[in-house]
Write a protein that holds these residues in place. Sequence first.
Motif, PDB file in Angstrom:
ATOM      1  N   TYR A  43     -25.993 -35.558   1.743  1.00  0.00           N
ATOM      2  CA  TYR A  43     -26.374 -36.420   0.614  1.00  0.00           C
ATOM      3  C   TYR A  43     -27.836 -36.199   0.226  1.00  0.00           C
ATOM      4  N   ARG A  46     -28.585 -32.877  -1.626  1.00  0.00           N
ATOM      5  CA  ARG A  46     -28.033 -32.674  -2.968  1.00  0.00           C
ATOM      6  C   ARG A  46     -29.142 -32.717  -4.003  1.00  0.00           C
ATOM      7  N   SER A  47     -29.009 -31.900  -5.020  1.00  0.00           N
ATOM      8  CA  SER A  47     -30.015 -31.903  -6.086  1.00  0.00           C
ATOM      9  C   SER A  47     -29.875 -33.166  -6.922  1.00  0.00           C
ATOM     10  N   SER A  48     -30.996 -33.652  -7.427  1.00  0.00           N
ATOM     11  CA  SER A  48     -30.986 -34.861  -8.234  1.00  0.00           C
ATOM     12  C   SER A  48     -30.332 -34.596  -9.582  1.00  0.00           C
ATOM     13  N   ASP A  51     -30.668 -37.496 -15.888  1.00  0.00           N
ATOM     14  CA  ASP A  51     -29.937 -38.290 -16.869  1.00  0.00           C
ATOM     15  C   ASP A  51     -30.294 -37.812 -18.278  1.00  0.00           C
ATOM     16  N   SER A  75     -23.023 -32.299  -9.606  1.00  0.00           N
ATOM     17  CA  SER A  75     -24.476 -32.469  -9.520  1.00  0.00           C
ATOM     18  C   SER A  75     -25.227 -31.148  -9.409  1.00  0.00           C
ATOM     19  N   GLU A 116     -23.937 -40.037 -13.935  1.00  0.00           N
ATOM     20  CA  GLU A 116     -23.805 -39.607 -12.541  1.00  0.00           C
ATOM     21  C   GLU A 116     -23.408 -38.137 -12.411  1.00  0.00           C
TER      22      GLU A 116
END
Length: 202
Positions: A43, A46-48, A51, A75, A116
Amino acid sequence: MHANEVFTSIALLSLVTHPANMVMTLVPRAVGIMANFARIEAYISRSSVVDTRQIAGKDKAQHLALLDHVSIRNSSITDAPILRDVSFSIAKGELIVCTGAVGSGKTTLAMALLGESASGGSMFLASKKIAYCDQAPWLPSVTIRDAILGGSDFDEEWYKLVIDACCLGLDLEALPDSDSTVIENNGINLSGGQRQRIVCSI
């Protein structure tokens, strides 16, 4: 065997079995801890998700959502798009049903609207405040009434309105303790429909 030998043997066995039992209980816990660490690491690494959603201007005010040639991926930026060149609009007061085969991208589209999932293209929303009911609902381990109130003060008129809007009246009548029923282990003591309706009321 003499009594002193029997008691000595029993004492030695008890000394050996207790550490052995401890090892047998610690091994599964250690495996579980390592699995949890692996999930946490996956978790964190993981890349951000950036938005890219935008608030619609006055020229698009009649739309709740407007997508123009949007491609949606997981993601990771390196992943191939799951949905390509999606274009549609949702007008205010419109009811939309999204159907399709398993794995066709229905949930991915919903995740993109929630910000998301990584997406390219133009996505305009009337507001970024969106209510979402997941396919796998999560419920707290409290009474149904406490879950619905969510820490707010009890307002009988509003409470009844929520119960009616979420069709919970018959469910509460069927439960022995009505809305004082404690939700156990994420709703294991409730049916799937009851869980979904309670989640809608929260």
